[in-house]
Design a protein around this motif. Structure first.
Motif, PDB file in Angstrom:
ATOM      1  N   ALA A   1      21.848  12.080  27.754  1.00  0.00           N
ATOM      2  CA  ALA A   1      22.047  13.234  26.885  1.00  0.00           C
ATOM      3  C   ALA A   1      22.082  14.536  27.693  1.00  0.00           C
ATOM      4  CB  ALA A   1      20.946  13.301  25.831  1.00  0.00           C
ATOM      5  N   VAL A   2      21.154  14.665  28.658  1.00  0.00           N
ATOM      6  CA  VAL A   2      21.102  15.872  29.484  1.00  0.00           C
ATOM      7  C   VAL A   2      22.359  15.995  30.338  1.00  0.00           C
ATOM      8  CG1 VAL A   2      19.901  16.996  31.394  1.00  0.00           C
ATOM      9  CG2 VAL A   2      18.588  15.982  29.525  1.00  0.00           C
ATOM     10  N   LEU A   3      22.766  14.880  30.960  1.00  0.00           N
ATOM     11  CA  LEU A   3      23.956  14.912  31.815  1.00  0.00           C
ATOM     12  C   LEU A   3      25.214  15.217  31.006  1.00  0.00           C
ATOM     13  CD1 LEU A   3      23.240  11.793  34.084  1.00  0.00           C
ATOM     14  CD2 LEU A   3      23.184  14.201  34.777  1.00  0.00           C
ATOM     15  N   LEU A   4      25.364  14.558  29.854  1.00  0.00           N
ATOM     16  CA  LEU A   4      26.565  14.759  29.033  1.00  0.00           C
ATOM     17  C   LEU A   4      26.621  16.179  28.483  1.00  0.00           C
ATOM     18  CD1 LEU A   4      29.076  13.700  27.569  1.00  0.00           C
ATOM     19  CD2 LEU A   4      27.585  12.983  25.710  1.00  0.00           C
ATOM     20  N   THR A   5      25.503  16.650  27.914  1.00  0.00           N
ATOM     21  CA  THR A   5      25.485  17.984  27.325  1.00  0.00           C
ATOM     22  C   THR A   5      25.756  19.055  28.380  1.00  0.00           C
ATOM     23  OG1 THR A   5      23.915  17.263  25.628  1.00  0.00           O
ATOM     24  CG2 THR A   5      24.118  19.636  26.001  1.00  0.00           C
ATOM     25  N   GLY A   6      25.090  18.944  29.524  1.00  0.00           N
ATOM     26  CA  GLY A   6      25.320  19.907  30.601  1.00  0.00           C
ATOM     27  C   GLY A   6      26.746  19.872  31.100  1.00  0.00           C
ATOM     28  N   GLY A   7      27.285  18.670  31.271  1.00  0.00           N
ATOM     29  CA  GLY A   7      28.649  18.527  31.756  1.00  0.00           C
ATOM     30  C   GLY A   7      29.671  19.049  30.770  1.00  0.00           C
ATOM     31  N   MET A   8      29.480  18.743  29.474  1.00  0.00           N
ATOM     32  CA  MET A   8      30.428  19.211  28.455  1.00  0.00           C
ATOM     33  C   MET A   8      30.382  20.731  28.303  1.00  0.00           C
ATOM     34  SD  MET A   8      32.213  16.717  27.215  1.00  0.00           S
ATOM     35  CE  MET A   8      32.795  17.336  25.658  1.00  0.00           C
ATOM     36  N   LEU A   9      29.177  21.300  28.316  1.00  0.00           N
ATOM     37  CA  LEU A   9      29.068  22.754  28.210  1.00  0.00           C
ATOM     38  C   LEU A   9      29.747  23.440  29.394  1.00  0.00           C
ATOM     39  CD1 LEU A   9      25.391  23.158  26.922  1.00  0.00           C
ATOM     40  CD2 LEU A   9      27.475  23.666  25.654  1.00  0.00           C
ATOM     41  N   ALA A  10      29.509  22.916  30.592  1.00  0.00           N
ATOM     42  CA  ALA A  10      30.138  23.493  31.786  1.00  0.00           C
ATOM     43  C   ALA A  10      31.653  23.351  31.729  1.00  0.00           C
ATOM     44  CB  ALA A  10      29.587  22.817  33.044  1.00  0.00           C
ATOM     45  N   ALA A  11      32.126  22.188  31.264  1.00  0.00           N
ATOM     46  CA  ALA A  11      33.567  21.949  31.192  1.00  0.00           C
ATOM     47  C   ALA A  11      34.234  22.861  30.173  1.00  0.00           C
ATOM     48  CB  ALA A  11      33.831  20.488  30.836  1.00  0.00           C
TER      49      ALA A  11
ATOM     50  N   LEU B   1      28.222  16.479  36.844  1.00  0.00           N
ATOM     51  CA  LEU B   1      27.397  16.012  35.730  1.00  0.00           C
ATOM     52  C   LEU B   1      28.095  14.921  34.920  1.00  0.00           C
ATOM     53  CD1 LEU B   1      25.927  19.420  34.501  1.00  0.00           C
ATOM     54  CD2 LEU B   1      24.695  17.583  35.655  1.00  0.00           C
ATOM     55  N   ILE B   2      29.386  15.122  34.630  1.00  0.00           N
ATOM     56  CA  ILE B   2      30.102  14.099  33.857  1.00  0.00           C
ATOM     57  C   ILE B   2      30.285  12.836  34.690  1.00  0.00           C
ATOM     58  CG2 ILE B   2      32.308  13.534  32.763  1.00  0.00           C
ATOM     59  CD1 ILE B   2      32.485  16.434  31.847  1.00  0.00           C
ATOM     60  N   GLY B   3      30.533  12.990  35.996  1.00  0.00           N
ATOM     61  CA  GLY B   3      30.621  11.825  36.877  1.00  0.00           C
ATOM     62  C   GLY B   3      29.314  11.053  36.908  1.00  0.00           C
ATOM     63  N   ALA B   4      28.208  11.778  37.026  1.00  0.00           N
ATOM     64  CA  ALA B   4      26.896  11.124  37.020  1.00  0.00           C
ATOM     65  C   ALA B   4      26.634  10.443  35.682  1.00  0.00           C
ATOM     66  CB  ALA B   4      25.811  12.157  37.310  1.00  0.00           C
ATOM     67  N   PHE B   5      27.064  11.079  34.596  1.00  0.00           N
ATOM     68  CA  PHE B   5      26.891  10.496  33.268  1.00  0.00           C
ATOM     69  C   PHE B   5      27.621   9.157  33.165  1.00  0.00           C
ATOM     70  CE2 PHE B   5      28.822   9.954  29.035  1.00  0.00           C
ATOM     71  CZ  PHE B   5      27.678   9.793  28.274  1.00  0.00           C
ATOM     72  N   LEU B   6      28.860   9.097  33.653  1.00  0.00           N
ATOM     73  CA  LEU B   6      29.635   7.857  33.592  1.00  0.00           C
ATOM     74  C   LEU B   6      28.963   6.748  34.396  1.00  0.00           C
ATOM     75  CD1 LEU B   6      33.250   9.331  33.960  1.00  0.00           C
ATOM     76  CD2 LEU B   6      32.132   8.530  31.872  1.00  0.00           C
TER      77      LEU B   6
END
Length: 440
Positions: free
Chosen positions: A182-192, A218-223
């Motif tokens: 959740a942290v990785l996805l939310t951070g990555g999506m907000l940044a994107a 962040l999105i790479g780490a999430f995947l």
């Protein structure tokens, strides 16, 4: 659905008045729209999954309260930064209400005729909200644009009362919450999303370079994480279903092109042609009325023809509508019924036959415990599409003197191209089906 559409259309009509009172340029006004998209698009996937795990009714009601309070604050502030912040918070709240609402419907009604009918009714409320928002905003903006922020608060109160009586109680699905994901996805999506809506206007500043890198990392780490854990926040295998991918691309094209088109038309009619807010609202209203009239029939058409032909017809209607406006809007003495109305009717037709079909296709074949995820995914696609296209359009139309349609033509070309891409993406399904038939 009514509330979300109401809010979007009211703010669209009020933008020129907000800009005039607060002294905002077009580049700043886009953040009143994109601030909402930033919170919405950045958290929709999380909101959908949280609805699955914590209970859809519970998540829906809690987020609805936040939505109402944020709308109230937006009407009270005088500062550009605080206004945009209130829009971001409202978007965050909508990121939880929207997928929860859609998944309440898709889990209440069985896949097939009943769900198709329910989703067509869902679309009717969206169209009614959109058309109502145009008229209400046109009337209220003439008095004070702040009133358009207070109206959603009243609607929220009514929805909360109704929800206790009509929405069934639901427990969350069994499973743990993937907080790391959740942290990785939310951070990555907000940044994107922030990068997407900022770069077209300001280019790659040092800060946007940082947000770009952060989004990729962040999105790479999430995947990576989601592929390794037992109970991921987002089951990536859902993206292997081609029909779901096509539905998400269609959502990006529909919302990406139309949100930008509405912004262009609002600025052109009010700033360039000097139309009043109510006159502009009445001009756009037929699109919403067409959706309200035709959407109840969408379920029957989906039952008969399937989702893919409906989406293709929808995207074709959008393309024709945009092309009509491009060709006719440049008339030095435009006649509404000849130059503008046919385009708005074609766009209304496209939304009426395409929205329900897209929602059905995006949630077909998905188990109940992942309906929130599927709902969040398709709505995220729509919002990301809206953010990307609006940001680029804003960059294309900013900076020129508003003396005619020429300033807005590059933006109109872009929204047309986006709709064409959506049409081609959906048409690949028919090509694949024909190839399979010939091979057999």
């Amino acid at each position: 659905m009514f509330l979300d559409a109401l809010d979007v259309s009211m703010v669209g009509v009020a933008l020129p008045s907000i800009g005039a009172e607060l002294g905002l340029e077009t580049s700043s006004l886009q953040w009143i729209v994109n601030g909402y998209i930033l919170g919405y698009g950045g958290l929709l996937l999380l909101g959908g999954r949280m609805a699955d795990l914590l209970g859809r009714r519970r998540v829906f009601l809690a987020a609805l309260v936040v939505f109402g309070l944020a709308s109230l604050v937006g009407g009270l502030v005088d500062n550009e930064g605080l206004l945009i912040a209130s829009r971001i918070v409202k978007g965050v709240a909508a990121a939880f209400t929207a997928p929860a609402a859609l998944s309440i419907i898709t889990t209440t009604f069985k896949e097939g005729h009943d769900r198709n009918k329910a989703l067509s009714i869902f679309t009717v409320f969206g169209a009614t909200g959109y058309a109502s928002g145009l008229i209400v905003s046109g009337l209220l903006t003439g008095i004070d644009w702040r009133l358009t922020f207070y109206v959603p608060t009243v609607v929220v109160a009514a929805v909360i009362v109704a929800a206790f009586f009509v929405i069934p109680k639901s427990e969350g699905e069994h499973g743990r919450i993937d907080f790391g994901g959740a942290v990785l996805l939310t951070g990555g999506m907000l940044a994107a999303v922030y990068t997407i809506v900022t770069v077209p206007e300001h280019g790659f500043t040092p800060f946007t370079v940082v947000t770009t890198i952060a989004a990729v990392v962040l999105i790479g780490a999430f995947l990576v994480v989601e592929n390794k854990i037992r109970e991921p926040l987002v089951r990536l295998g859902i993206l292997k279903v081609k029909s779901i991918v096509r539905a998400n691309l269609a959502a990006m094209a529909i919302f990406g092109s139309y949100i930008s088109f509405q912004t262009i038309v609002s600025l052109y009619l009010q700033n360039t042609l000097q139309w009043g807010p109510l006159q502009m609202a009445l001009a756009l209203a037929p699109a919403g009325i067409i959706v309200a009239i035709l959407s109840p029939l969408a379920g029957k058409f989906i039952d008969r023809y399937g989702t893919t032909p409906m989406i293709i017809a929808s995207m074709g209607s959008f393309v024709l509508g945009y092309l009509w406006f491009i060709v006719r809007a440049g008339d030095p003495t435009p006649a509404y019924f000849v130059d503008y109305l046919p385009a708005f009717l074609l766009l209304g037709l496209g939304f009426a036959i395409g929205f329900s079909a897209t929602m059905v296709q995006a949630t077909e074949g998905i188990d109940d415990d992942e309906q929130g995820l599927a709902s969040g995914l398709v709505q995220t696609s729509g919002q990301i599409g809206g953010a990307v296209v609006l940001a680029v359009v804003t960059g294309l139309i900013s900076g020129g003197a508003a003396t005619g349609i020429g300033q807005y033509t590059p933006g109109l070309y872009l929204v047309t191209v986006v709709a064409i891409v959506g049409l081609l993406a959906s048409a690949t399904a028919l090509l694949g089906r024909r190839a399979a038939i010939e091979a057999a």
